[in-house]
Design a protein around this motif. Structure first.
Motif, PDB file in Angstrom:
ATOM      1  N   HIS A  90      -0.088 -10.341  58.625  1.00 22.01           N
ATOM      2  CA  HIS A  90       0.670 -11.951  58.931  1.00 22.01           C
ATOM      3  C   HIS A  90      -0.773 -12.043  59.014  1.00 22.01           C
ATOM      4  N   SER A 182       7.905 -18.563  60.386  1.00 19.33           N
ATOM      5  CA  SER A 182       8.024 -18.160  61.884  1.00 19.33           C
ATOM      6  C   SER A 182       8.375 -18.842  62.752  1.00 19.33           C
ATOM      7  N   ASP A 244       9.335 -11.364  63.153  1.00 21.24           N
ATOM      8  CA  ASP A 244       8.495 -13.202  63.573  1.00 21.24           C
ATOM      9  C   ASP A 244       9.017 -13.976  63.735  1.00 21.24           C
ATOM     10  N   GLY A 270       9.370 -10.323  68.207  1.00 14.41           N
ATOM     11  CA  GLY A 270       8.471 -10.756  68.570  1.00 14.41           C
ATOM     12  C   GLY A 270       8.424 -11.295  70.100  1.00 14.41           C
ATOM     13  N   ARG A 302       7.441  -7.993  75.023  1.00 18.47           N
ATOM     14  CA  ARG A 302       7.528  -8.937  74.774  1.00 18.47           C
ATOM     15  C   ARG A 302       8.030 -10.256  75.505  1.00 18.47           C
ATOM     16  N   ARG A 332       1.062 -15.964  68.222  1.00 16.32           N
ATOM     17  CA  ARG A 332       0.699 -15.796  66.729  1.00 16.32           C
ATOM     18  C   ARG A 332      -0.634 -15.802  66.263  1.00 16.32           C
ATOM     19  N   ASP A 334      -3.006 -14.612  68.049  1.00 12.45           N
ATOM     20  CA  ASP A 334      -3.142 -13.164  68.419  1.00 12.45           C
ATOM     21  C   ASP A 334      -2.839 -12.242  66.828  1.00 12.45           C
ATOM     22  N   ARG A 335      -1.987 -12.466  66.719  1.00 13.89           N
ATOM     23  CA  ARG A 335      -1.098 -11.416  66.265  1.00 13.89           C
ATOM     24  C   ARG A 335      -2.261 -11.729  64.173  1.00 13.89           C
ATOM     25  N   ARG A 336      -2.456 -12.845  63.891  1.00  8.58           N
ATOM     26  CA  ARG A 336      -3.765 -13.045  62.848  1.00  8.58           C
ATOM     27  C   ARG A 336      -4.949 -12.339  62.922  1.00  8.58           C
ATOM     28  N   LYS A 338      -5.205  -9.204  64.169  1.00  4.96           N
ATOM     29  CA  LYS A 338      -5.065  -7.733  63.668  1.00  4.96           C
ATOM     30  C   LYS A 338      -5.592  -7.212  61.951  1.00  4.96           C
TER      31      LYS A 338
END
Length: 339
Positions: A90, A182, A244, A270, A302, A332, A334-336, A338
């Motif tokens: 992501h 998304s 997503d 998510g 979630r 969003r 925070d997911r990036r 990873k």
């Protein structure tokens, strides 16, 4: 004098699975020493070469994709592998395409002085088409040597609008956003949802709104969203929801929050947010539990209830929409991050 303005059609974003399937097809071909061939899988994924998207483009044609793939070699394998990793993680990244419109001038250095760039006097490294990977952290992966001018244009695609993609003679550049699509899916077509359509789309989300009342679910209220009319929140269609997607329980007057929440918890989304104060949400949880939902589901990471950030103090629909969108941006991002 009357003037006209051409507007390029926005490309539809492919799904993560479509991207992964197309990238795997190309990786397999290159690893076997073969030239990747145009297929329906690749055409569906590489939407920047869609004829409808390029209808008003003076420099790039759908046929350029064949030329680009035909120029690939084993040296390009790392580019596509890196792109695949970006899709899986992501990441905010792009697969970019160098299109040669005039090989005779692609390497010309006479038009660089006006920009005052480092490496002035340097044209493109070669007059060959190519594919490269670029990430928002300015990482580039390309199978060949590239010039300072090439690097400038590769990184330019990470700026959003392609401000300089036609800057130098002989070349054009385009790109495909690798970050998964998304959607903000609004369960309820009230005033907060109408404002959320505006704020969420401003920061790059697609929006979809669901309601049972056609008068609220109108094009005037939601001009930019996919609109889904349902018989009731107990009868929901298949929306193809994935991790997503961001689900927001915003039914009008909270009247159908229990049904909407039950639906949301049973999807792989998510993010699930529900508007309302703590006491009201506890009532919704109780009603959902009476209908068979395991109370442990209300502790799902979630689920954000109340939706948005605590302590902001917003009351009006625009304030609430901004608060919700701020939380969506944070999640969003925070997911990036990873690996």
């Amino acid at each position: 004098m009357e003037t006209t303005k051409s507007v390029l059609k926005k490309q539809n974003k492919p799904t993560s699975q479509q991207l992964l399937t197309a990238l795997d097809e190309i990786i397999s071909a290159l690893a076997a020493g073969c030239v990747p061939q145009i297929s329906d899988t690749i055409l569906q994924a590489f939407t920047c070469f869609d004829p409808a998207v390029l209808a008003n483009d003076p420099d790039i044609n759908p046929e350029d994709l064949t030329l680009i793939l035909g120029a690939l070699t084993i040296d390009d394998l790392a580019t596509f592998k890196r792109a695949r990793t970006a899709v899986e993680n992501h990441e905010q990244a792009w697969l970019g395409f160098k299109v040669v419109t005039d090989p005779a001038v692609a390497c010309d250095s006479s038009d660089t002085a006006v920009m005052g760039i480092i490496g002035e006097g340097q044209g493109s490294a070669d007059a060959l088409p190519g594919v490269f990977f670029a990430a928002v952290d300015r990482q580039i992966v390309f199978g060949r040597q590239y010039s300072v001018r090439d690097r400038k244009q590769m990184l330019d695609i990470t700026r959003g609008p392609h401000m300089h993609n036609r800057q130098y003679a002989g070349l054009a550049w385009t790109s495909l956003d690798l970050e998964p699509t998304s959607r903000v899916i609004m369960l309820g077509a009230g005033d907060v949802s109408a404002q959320l359509e505006i704020t969420a789309r401003l920061v790059g989300f697609e929006t979809l709104v669901i309601d049972y009342d056609e008068s609220y679910l109108s094009e005037i209220r939601f001009p930019h969203s996919e609109r889904v009319l349902i018989p009731s929140f107990d009868e929901m269609p298949d929306l193809g929801i994935t991790f997503d997607d961001y689900l927001c329980v915003l039914t009008r007057g909270h009247m159908y929050d229990p049904e909407a929440l039950i639906y949301a918890l049973q999807t792989p989304a998510g993010y699930i947010g529900m508007m309302g104060c703590a006491s009201k949400n506890e009532c919704v949880f109780s009603l959902a539990a009476q209908r068979g939902i395991d109370p442990a589901a209300f502790e799902d990471s979630r689920l954000h209830a109340p939706i948005g950030f605590k302590g902001v103090g917003g009351k009006t629909p625009p304030e609430l929409a901004i608060n919700i969108t701020s939380q969506l941006i944070q999640i969003r991002n925070d997911r990036r991050k990873k690996p």
